[in-house]
Design an enzyme around this catalytic site. Structure first.
Site, short mmCIF file in Angstrom:
data_model
loop_
_atom_site.label_atom_id
_atom_site.label_comp_id
_atom_site.label_asym_id
_atom_site.label_seq_id
_atom_site.Cartn_x
_atom_site.Cartn_y
_atom_site.Cartn_z
N LYS A 52 16.45 84.26 47.90
CA LYS A 52 15.77 85.45 47.52
C LYS A 52 16.46 86.75 47.33
O LYS A 52 15.87 87.79 47.74
CB LYS A 52 14.39 85.70 48.30
CG LYS A 52 13.41 84.22 48.34
CD LYS A 52 13.58 83.66 46.98
CE LYS A 52 12.45 84.26 45.72
NZ LYS A 52 12.59 83.44 44.71
N SER A 53 17.91 86.56 47.20
CA SER A 53 18.64 87.74 47.19
C SER A 53 19.24 88.19 45.93
O SER A 53 20.33 88.77 45.66
CB SER A 53 19.85 87.71 48.21
OG SER A 53 19.16 87.49 49.49
N GLY A 54 18.64 87.58 44.90
CA GLY A 54 19.33 87.92 43.40
C GLY A 54 20.10 86.73 42.92
O GLY A 54 20.76 86.81 42.07
N TRP A 57 19.21 85.97 39.09
CA TRP A 57 20.01 87.06 38.41
C TRP A 57 21.35 86.95 38.23
O TRP A 57 22.13 86.94 37.12
CB TRP A 57 19.37 88.22 38.96
CG TRP A 57 19.80 89.48 38.44
CD1 TRP A 57 20.04 89.52 37.01
CD2 TRP A 57 19.75 90.85 38.84
NE1 TRP A 57 20.14 91.12 36.67
CE2 TRP A 57 19.97 91.72 37.78
CE3 TRP A 57 19.52 91.42 40.24
CZ2 TRP A 57 20.21 92.95 37.81
CZ3 TRP A 57 19.51 92.76 40.02
CH2 TRP A 57 19.94 93.66 39.37
N HIS A 107 23.54 78.32 49.14
CA HIS A 107 23.02 79.45 50.29
C HIS A 107 23.68 79.20 51.62
O HIS A 107 23.00 79.56 52.67
CB HIS A 107 21.62 79.33 50.51
CG HIS A 107 20.61 79.70 49.37
ND1 HIS A 107 20.98 80.88 48.66
CD2 HIS A 107 19.33 79.27 48.55
CE1 HIS A 107 20.05 81.01 47.81
NE2 HIS A 107 19.23 80.10 47.57
N TYR A 192 22.19 93.76 45.98
CA TYR A 192 21.20 93.52 44.86
C TYR A 192 20.79 94.85 44.57
O TYR A 192 20.49 95.38 43.21
CB TYR A 192 20.06 92.94 45.68
CG TYR A 192 18.89 92.64 44.55
CD1 TYR A 192 18.50 91.61 43.96
CD2 TYR A 192 17.93 93.60 44.45
CE1 TYR A 192 17.49 91.26 43.00
CE2 TYR A 192 16.52 93.38 43.76
CZ TYR A 192 16.67 92.30 43.02
OH TYR A 192 15.47 92.10 42.24
N ALA A 226 21.22 90.05 30.91
CA ALA A 226 20.99 89.77 32.47
C ALA A 226 19.81 90.85 32.87
O ALA A 226 19.50 91.24 33.98
CB ALA A 226 22.31 90.17 32.96
N PHE A 228 15.94 92.22 33.56
CA PHE A 228 14.95 91.48 34.09
C PHE A 228 14.21 90.90 33.10
O PHE A 228 13.44 89.67 32.97
CB PHE A 228 14.13 92.33 35.41
CG PHE A 228 12.85 91.48 35.71
CD1 PHE A 228 13.30 90.58 37.08
CD2 PHE A 228 11.66 91.74 35.40
CE1 PHE A 228 12.33 90.11 37.58
CE2 PHE A 228 10.73 90.89 35.96
CZ PHE A 228 11.05 90.11 37.16
N LYS A 257 9.07 90.13 40.39
CA LYS A 257 9.17 91.27 40.23
C LYS A 257 10.50 92.06 39.89
O LYS A 257 10.80 92.67 38.96
CB LYS A 257 8.38 92.21 41.26
CG LYS A 257 6.92 91.99 41.38
CD LYS A 257 6.26 93.04 42.35
CE LYS A 257 4.80 92.96 42.52
NZ LYS A 257 4.21 94.00 43.47
#
Length: 304
Positions: A52-54, A57, A107, A192, A226, A228, A257
């Site tokens: 959950k750190s980008g 993305w 990860h 991020y 790229a 959002f 979000k």
């Protein structure tokens, strides 16, 4: 959700191996151990993040950079196949047959990565996110883990997050581990938050690190694809292809979000202050400082 129910559910969800927690349904100690012996190519790129750190993305950004905006036949391939996971190879990509330049996601801590990387073969792009936003995003992720029915409140999840009893282990250990061993790898660190604040500059920094020369038009394409909004509507980038038996569908999709400072909407003042104390104790000696919402300035990360 009471403490006993949480503990029982955690036992079903994950196993511990060499100091890290992994999801039981999609990997095994044997798979993790085999990663160390993976043959790395000079052109390989490894995206490493704490959960959950980008990650999704940055998968998109790297894939666009390496594949010329997806104009070389990658248009209809999802990001999990473009950038397969080392420890969670859900789509069963054959790493050996994957064409160069190969892009991988992970990860893992540094000591479980392919040993060739410590010979500075291949490149590592490491992205970290301020731990409060990371924790809040992870909390929502846990609520969507199919068949586990996690109904923890943020306080309960914060206890697990701080102690490192979540998938991927401790955020504090993960970030510290990679930073203190940076000299062993050919690596670049990004936050991020700096990517949110100035995506184009981050793309240019990545291009320089990868030795990839893109003209202005190509850079524009990477930045545009790229964003959002574009990614949230792109079925090949937004992880709507993720198996429903592993992660329950959500009206918000995998990309929830994508903002900085969302922690303020859920954490109490007392929780925030307690978290700040832990952060200071564990991380104050490292050359990194996050900004915690968009009203603050970034302290540039000068360790790459």
């Amino acid at each position: 959700m009471d403490k006993d129910a949480i503990e029982e559910t955690l036992k079903k969800l994950m196993f511990e191996h060499k100091g890290i927690y992994f999801e039981t349904r999609i990997t095994s100690p044997e798979i993790v151990d085999d990663i160390e012996h993976m043959e790395v190519r000079e052109s390989d790129v490894f995206l490493v993040t704490y959960p959950k750190s980008g990650t999704v993305w940055t998968q998109q950004i790297l894939s666009l950079i390496l594949n010329d905006g997806h104009r070389n036949g990658m248009e209809h391939i999802d990001n999990m196949t473009r950038a397969p996971w080392l420890e969670y190879n859900i789509t069963n990509v054959n790493f050996s047959n994957h064409p160069s330049p190969r892009l991988f996601s992970s990860h893992l801590p540094h000591y479980l990565m392919p040993s060739d990387l410590k010979c500075k073969i291949g490149k590592v792009v490491y992205v970290c996110r301020n731990p409060k936003d990371c924790m809040v995003s992870y909390h929502y992720f846990y609520k969507r883990l199919a068949s586990f029915n996690f109904k923890m409140n943020i306080g309960q999840f914060m206890d697990l997050f701080i102690s490192g009893r979540v998938l991927g282990g401790s955020w504090f250990d993960h970030v510290r581990d990679w930073m203190t061993h940076k000299d062993e790898f050919n690596i670049i660190f990004l936050t991020y938050e700096e990517m949110v604040k100035d995506l184009r500059s981050a793309v240019l920094k990545i291009c320089t690190f990868l030795g990839k020369s893109l003209d202005e038009k190509a850079i524009d394409i990477v930045v545009q694809k790229a964003t959002f909004k574009i990614m949230k509507d792109d079925p090949y980038a937004n992880y709507t292809f993720y198996p429903n038996e592993l992660l329950e569908a959500s009206e918000n999709g995998f990309l929830r979000k994508g903002i900085v400072g969302d922690w303020k909407t859920i954490m109490t003042v007392a929780q925030s202050e307690m978290f700040d104390k832990v952060y200071k104790e564990k991380m104050s000696d490292l050359p990194i400082k996050f900004f915690w919402d968009l009203d603050e300035e970034i302290d540039k990360l000068e360790i790459c």
